[in-house]
Design a protein around this motif. Structure first.
Motif, PDB file in Angstrom:
ATOM      1  N   GLU A  41      14.862  36.206  26.167  1.00 48.54           N
ATOM      2  CA  GLU A  41      13.422  36.393  26.315  1.00 48.54           C
ATOM      3  C   GLU A  41      13.027  36.602  27.772  1.00 48.54           C
ATOM      4  O   GLU A  41      12.246  37.513  28.096  1.00 48.54           O
ATOM      5  CB  GLU A  41      12.680  35.191  25.730  1.00 48.54           C
TER       6      GLU A  41
ATOM      7  N   LYS B 260      11.146  38.185  19.026  1.00 43.96           N
ATOM      8  CA  LYS B 260      12.519  38.572  18.700  1.00 43.96           C
ATOM      9  C   LYS B 260      12.578  38.963  17.230  1.00 43.96           C
ATOM     10  O   LYS B 260      12.119  38.235  16.362  1.00 43.96           O
ATOM     11  CB  LYS B 260      13.491  37.431  18.965  1.00 43.96           C
TER      12      LYS B 260
ATOM     13  N   PHE C 295      13.644  42.940  20.657  1.00 39.25           N
ATOM     14  CA  PHE C 295      12.294  42.385  20.720  1.00 39.25           C
ATOM     15  C   PHE C 295      11.263  43.481  20.498  1.00 39.25           C
ATOM     16  O   PHE C 295      11.532  44.662  20.728  1.00 39.25           O
ATOM     17  CB  PHE C 295      12.031  41.764  22.105  1.00 39.25           C
TER      18      PHE C 295
END
Length: 194
Positions: A94, A114, A132
């Motif tokens: 992330e 995600k 993502f």
């Protein structure tokens, strides 16, 4: 560990850019017989990729850059249209994709979602890619993007989603991760048409 694998050994063939190893092992086949095999495995680390989309304008943000492997394999210009992506290095997926998004596209994204992870070329590359999606707005554009290193020379493209889908269908977009994200967006109706 898998009990069908034994006598695993590795030899580094190259560590010039990333690491290319020759892996020798014995594999137990379905009939119980052990077979010796050797394979080369390229380890460049794991990565993350993202599709930025804007439901109001019905657009997506993609990038275009020169990719030498495509050039030596018949892509006459060597240019490839792709979803923003980068290697994790020491970040979690992330944090990596938020950093890469700003560096490559110029958009500062706080919220990412995600959607899945996948091995992209498991016959020869160890990389797992984390996928993502994130919605973007014009006011999240904080820089021109284009990359931060001297080697990066990235064009930022804002494309109508339906045009991007047509480009994937007609072969203008040939990058696997990008096609997967565009299809995810279509299947999950991230861009809603009335």
């Amino acid at each position: 560990m898998n009990p069908k694998v034994r006598n695993l050994s590795t030899e580094v063939l190259s560590d010039n850019w990333y690491i290319l190893r020759k892996v020798t092992f014995e594999w137990q086949k379905k009939n119980g017989e052990w077979q010796k095999q050797s394979r080369e495995a390229y380890d460049r680390g794991n990565g993350a990729t993202i599709l930025l989309y804007n439901n109001t304008s019905k657009t997506v943000i993609l990038t275009r850059q020169f990719r030498i492997p495509t050039y030596v394999n018949g892509n006459e210009s060597g240019m490839l249209i792709e979803a923003c992506a980068g290697l994790l290095d020491k970040d979690n997926p992330e944090d990596c994709i938020k950093r890469e998004t700003e560096e490559e596209t110029g958009y500062h994204i706080n919220q990412v979602h995600k959607v899945f992870e996948a091995y992209m070329s498991p016959g020869s590359v160890t990389e797992i890619l984390y996928f993502f999606v994130a919605e973007y707005t014009k006011d999240q554009k904080v820089t021109e993007g284009g990359g931060v290193t001297d080697e990066e020379d990235i064009d930022v493209l804002e494309l109508d989603f339906s045009k991007a889908m047509k480009m994937a269908q007609n072969g203008e977009i040939k990058d696997g991760k990008t096609i997967m994200l565009l299809q995810y967006a279509q299947i999950n109706q991230l861009i809603k048409y009335n």
